[in-house]
Design an enzyme around this catalytic site. Structure first.
Site, PDB file in Angstrom:
ATOM      1  N   LYS A  90       0.864  -1.181   0.000  1.00  0.00           N
ATOM      2  CA  LYS A  90       0.000   0.000   0.000  1.00  0.00           C
ATOM      3  C   LYS A  90       0.892   1.219   0.000  1.00  0.00           C
ATOM      4  O   LYS A  90       1.826   1.312   0.807  1.00  0.00           O
ATOM      5  CB  LYS A  90      -0.875  -0.004   1.269  1.00  0.00           C
ATOM      6  N   GLN A 111       7.397   3.962   3.839  1.00  0.00           N
ATOM      7  CA  GLN A 111       5.977   3.610   3.858  1.00  0.00           C
ATOM      8  C   GLN A 111       5.733   2.334   4.671  1.00  0.00           C
ATOM      9  O   GLN A 111       4.719   2.203   5.359  1.00  0.00           O
ATOM     10  CB  GLN A 111       5.488   3.397   2.412  1.00  0.00           C
ATOM     11  N   LYS A 114       5.640   3.400   8.208  1.00  0.00           N
ATOM     12  CA  LYS A 114       4.472   4.258   8.442  1.00  0.00           C
ATOM     13  C   LYS A 114       3.198   3.429   8.513  1.00  0.00           C
ATOM     14  O   LYS A 114       2.382   3.587   9.419  1.00  0.00           O
ATOM     15  CB  LYS A 114       4.370   5.260   7.290  1.00  0.00           C
ATOM     16  N   LYS A 126       5.361   1.870  -3.167  1.00  0.00           N
ATOM     17  CA  LYS A 126       5.310   3.230  -3.720  1.00  0.00           C
ATOM     18  C   LYS A 126       5.543   3.115  -5.225  1.00  0.00           C
ATOM     19  O   LYS A 126       6.168   2.170  -5.686  1.00  0.00           O
ATOM     20  CB  LYS A 126       6.413   4.107  -3.093  1.00  0.00           C
ATOM     21  N   GLY A 165      -2.842   8.229  -4.256  1.00  0.00           N
ATOM     22  CA  GLY A 165      -2.223   9.431  -4.807  1.00  0.00           C
ATOM     23  C   GLY A 165      -0.978   9.848  -4.025  1.00  0.00           C
ATOM     24  O   GLY A 165      -0.673   9.299  -2.972  1.00  0.00           O
ATOM     25  N   ASP A 166      -0.259  10.779  -4.579  1.00  0.00           N
ATOM     26  CA  ASP A 166       0.876  11.431  -3.909  1.00  0.00           C
ATOM     27  C   ASP A 166       1.109  12.708  -4.717  1.00  0.00           C
ATOM     28  O   ASP A 166       0.181  13.174  -5.409  1.00  0.00           O
ATOM     29  CB  ASP A 166       2.109  10.505  -3.901  1.00  0.00           C
ATOM     30  N   THR A 209      -4.576  13.537   5.324  1.00  0.00           N
ATOM     31  CA  THR A 209      -3.165  13.699   5.704  1.00  0.00           C
ATOM     32  C   THR A 209      -2.979  15.006   6.485  1.00  0.00           C
ATOM     33  O   THR A 209      -2.327  15.031   7.533  1.00  0.00           O
ATOM     34  CB  THR A 209      -2.257  13.672   4.468  1.00  0.00           C
ATOM     35  N   ASN A 240      -2.274  19.268  -1.540  1.00  0.00           N
ATOM     36  CA  ASN A 240      -3.294  18.581  -0.740  1.00  0.00           C
ATOM     37  C   ASN A 240      -2.974  18.595   0.758  1.00  0.00           C
ATOM     38  O   ASN A 240      -3.814  18.956   1.585  1.00  0.00           O
ATOM     39  CB  ASN A 240      -3.433  17.138  -1.263  1.00  0.00           C
ATOM     40  N   SER A 376      -6.834   5.776   3.759  1.00  0.00           N
ATOM     41  CA  SER A 376      -6.882   4.879   2.597  1.00  0.00           C
ATOM     42  C   SER A 376      -7.230   3.471   3.061  1.00  0.00           C
ATOM     43  O   SER A 376      -8.002   2.758   2.407  1.00  0.00           O
ATOM     44  CB  SER A 376      -5.534   4.845   1.879  1.00  0.00           C
TER      45      SER A 376
END
Ligand code: NDP
Length: 444
Positions: A90, A111, A114, A126, A165-166, A209, A240, A376
């Site tokens: 993810k 990630q 996290k 990622k 997204g990123d 976020t 964002n 997410s």
């Protein structure tokens, strides 16, 4: 030589030309020394660090598409599937000219930790492309997204890998990617998160976020006898994360006075008018300097320098390595007492070390910005249940997750004798869970 030093040397030798990946591995391993030294024999025998620093898979592919002049353009596409010990991969997709394997490996590595911190069953991944959506028409963005997914679809799925997204990938891009996945597979499933609300998206995902950043900041402040009300706040970036961090900070009584983008920064001493920023960035996809057209008392300065504005709290929400040692010194000299990272690795190693040494309240990105991926995860749960929760329900779950992350980081720091060091605490808490799962699953 210690196990940590040996592995760091190995990573540098085996991954040449990948400075961001080296930097992320070094930062994390250095802060894990206490745990690794205490378990050295067990971890060495199981090759834990060798496996922990090697992605399970790196997929690289060609993305051809046709621009509005009828010319074929070719970009690079990637997906890094880093670690699936605690769940399916993810992590977001980034579309930006700077994207390369080094950056995606650093992001996938971070990630993993996290996602572990969120308490949800998600592994780390990622991906992205060196495609630049800036200045492209909607049709060009769609053509690119469709071509990107024409290759990516075979590597992802609701139970294998769920991108989001990123930077450069928002609701528009996720919509195009989802449409193409559906066409290629015939499956209507929760394979991407950050979807539109009428096709499986979750309420609060857009805000998650930024809101999550402020929830954990607020928790950190309260636990240290401070509060957000009346404090002057700098927010870098104006995407964002930045916009929704500012929204929640203002709601909790903070005064946000700055925003930036890659051209420069704005300073509004009276407090940023967020509706003006949203109109520029979310509606017109414009530049932050346009703010001064609507608010003439504000000032736009070209280039870097946002961290020279005096503040109490700094929230770097733009990109990696945007806050260096000089910036850190300036912030401290101006009385800044708390920094929470909305972006991934926005502070350089030297800046982070200074914040930790001076014992200001510092929350690293992997804990502070985990609200996005956590929500997410909640989107995935709703898709699996074929249900939609209300805004309040999702927001409450997000708030609880961020408070829990703070508690985990604070507790691990305490357990290892470095109270208040949330960098070490977050790394240890994230690492322990992943490593226990890796050990339990044998050699894989
Ligand atoms: P966006 O693309 O929405 O916004 C990025 C913002 O940062 C833009 O304003 C961009 O300006 C600015 N920016 C980029 N590079 C620079 C630079 N060198 N100097 C100054 N400003 C710059 O991205 P997000 O808000 O989604 O992401 C921001 C950060 O947060 C990234 O590090 C991302 O990995 C991280 N993050 C995002 C999550 C999410 O849910 N979106 C979740 C967790 C982390 P410009 O338009 O000029 O490029």
């Amino acid at each position: 030589m210690s196990y940590v030093d040996e592995i760091y040397e190995r990573v540098v030798t085996q991954n040449p030309g990948e400075p961001e990946f080296h930097q992320a591995v070094k930062e994390v391993l250095d802060s894990l020394r206490l745990v690794i030294d205490a378990n050295e024999e067990k971890y060495r025998k199981a090759g834990i660090l060798e496996r922990f620093t090697e992605p399970e898979r790196v997929i690289s592919f060609r993305v051809p598409w046709v621009d509005d002049n009828g010319r074929v353009q070719v970009n690079k596409g990637y997906r890094v599937q880093f670690n699936s010990a605690i769940g399916a991969y993810k992590g977001g997709l980034r579309f930006h000219p700077s994207v390369n394997v080094s950056i995606l490996k650093f992001l996938g590595f971070e990630q993993t930790l996290k996602n572990s911190l969120t308490g949800l069953p998600m592994g780390g991944g990622k991906g992205g492309s060196n495609f630049d959506p800036k200045g492209k028409s909607d049709r060009e963005v769609m053509a690119f997204c469709q071509s990107f997914m024409t290759e990516l679809y075979r590597h992802i799925g609701k139970d294998t890998d769920v991108p989001a997204g990123d930077i450069g990938v928002g609701g528009r891009e996720i919509g195009f990617l989802f449409g193409q996945y559906k066409r290629m597979t015939g499956l209507y499933e929760g394979v991407l998160t950050g979807k539109g609300l009428n096709f499986g998206g979750s309420l609060v995902r857009t805000q998650a976020t930024g809101y999550g950043l402020i929830y954990i900041l607020d928790e950190m402040l309260k636990n240290n006898g401070k509060e957000l009300t009346g404090k002057t706040v700098l927010v870098s970036g104006s995407g964002n994360v930045a916009i929704y961090a500012a929204e929640k900070a203002i709601e909790l009584g903070g005064k946000v006075v700055a925003f930036s983008d890659s051209n420069g920064y704005i300073y509004d001493k009276d407090g940023i008018k967020l509706d003006v920023v949203k109109e520029i960035k979310e509606v017109r996809r414009g530049r932050i300097k346009e703010y001064v057209d609507a608010v003439p008392t504000a000032v736009f300065t070209e280039g870097k320098g946002i961290w020279t504005i005096p503040c109490d709290i700094a929230l770097p929400c733009a990109t990696q390595n945007e806050l260096d040692l000089e910036d850190a010194k300036t912030l401290l000299a101006n009385g800044c007492f708390a920094v929470a990272e909305g972006a991934n690795m926005p502070s350089t190693r030297e800046a982070t070390d200074l914040f930790v040494e001076k014992k200001i309240l510092f929350m690293p990105g992997k804990a502070a910005n985990a609200g996005g991926v956590a929500t997410s995860g909640l989107e995935q749960s709703q898709n699996a249940l074929r249900m939609s929760w209300t805004f309040e329900e999702v927001d409450e779950k997000l708030h609880k997750i961020m408070v829990d992350i703070f508690a985990k980081a604070a507790d691990a720091a305490e357990r290892y004798g470095v109270p208040g060091n949330y960098v070490t605490g977050a790394n240890i808490a994230g690492f322990e869970k992943v490593v226990d799962a890796m050990l339990a699953q044998g050699v894989c």
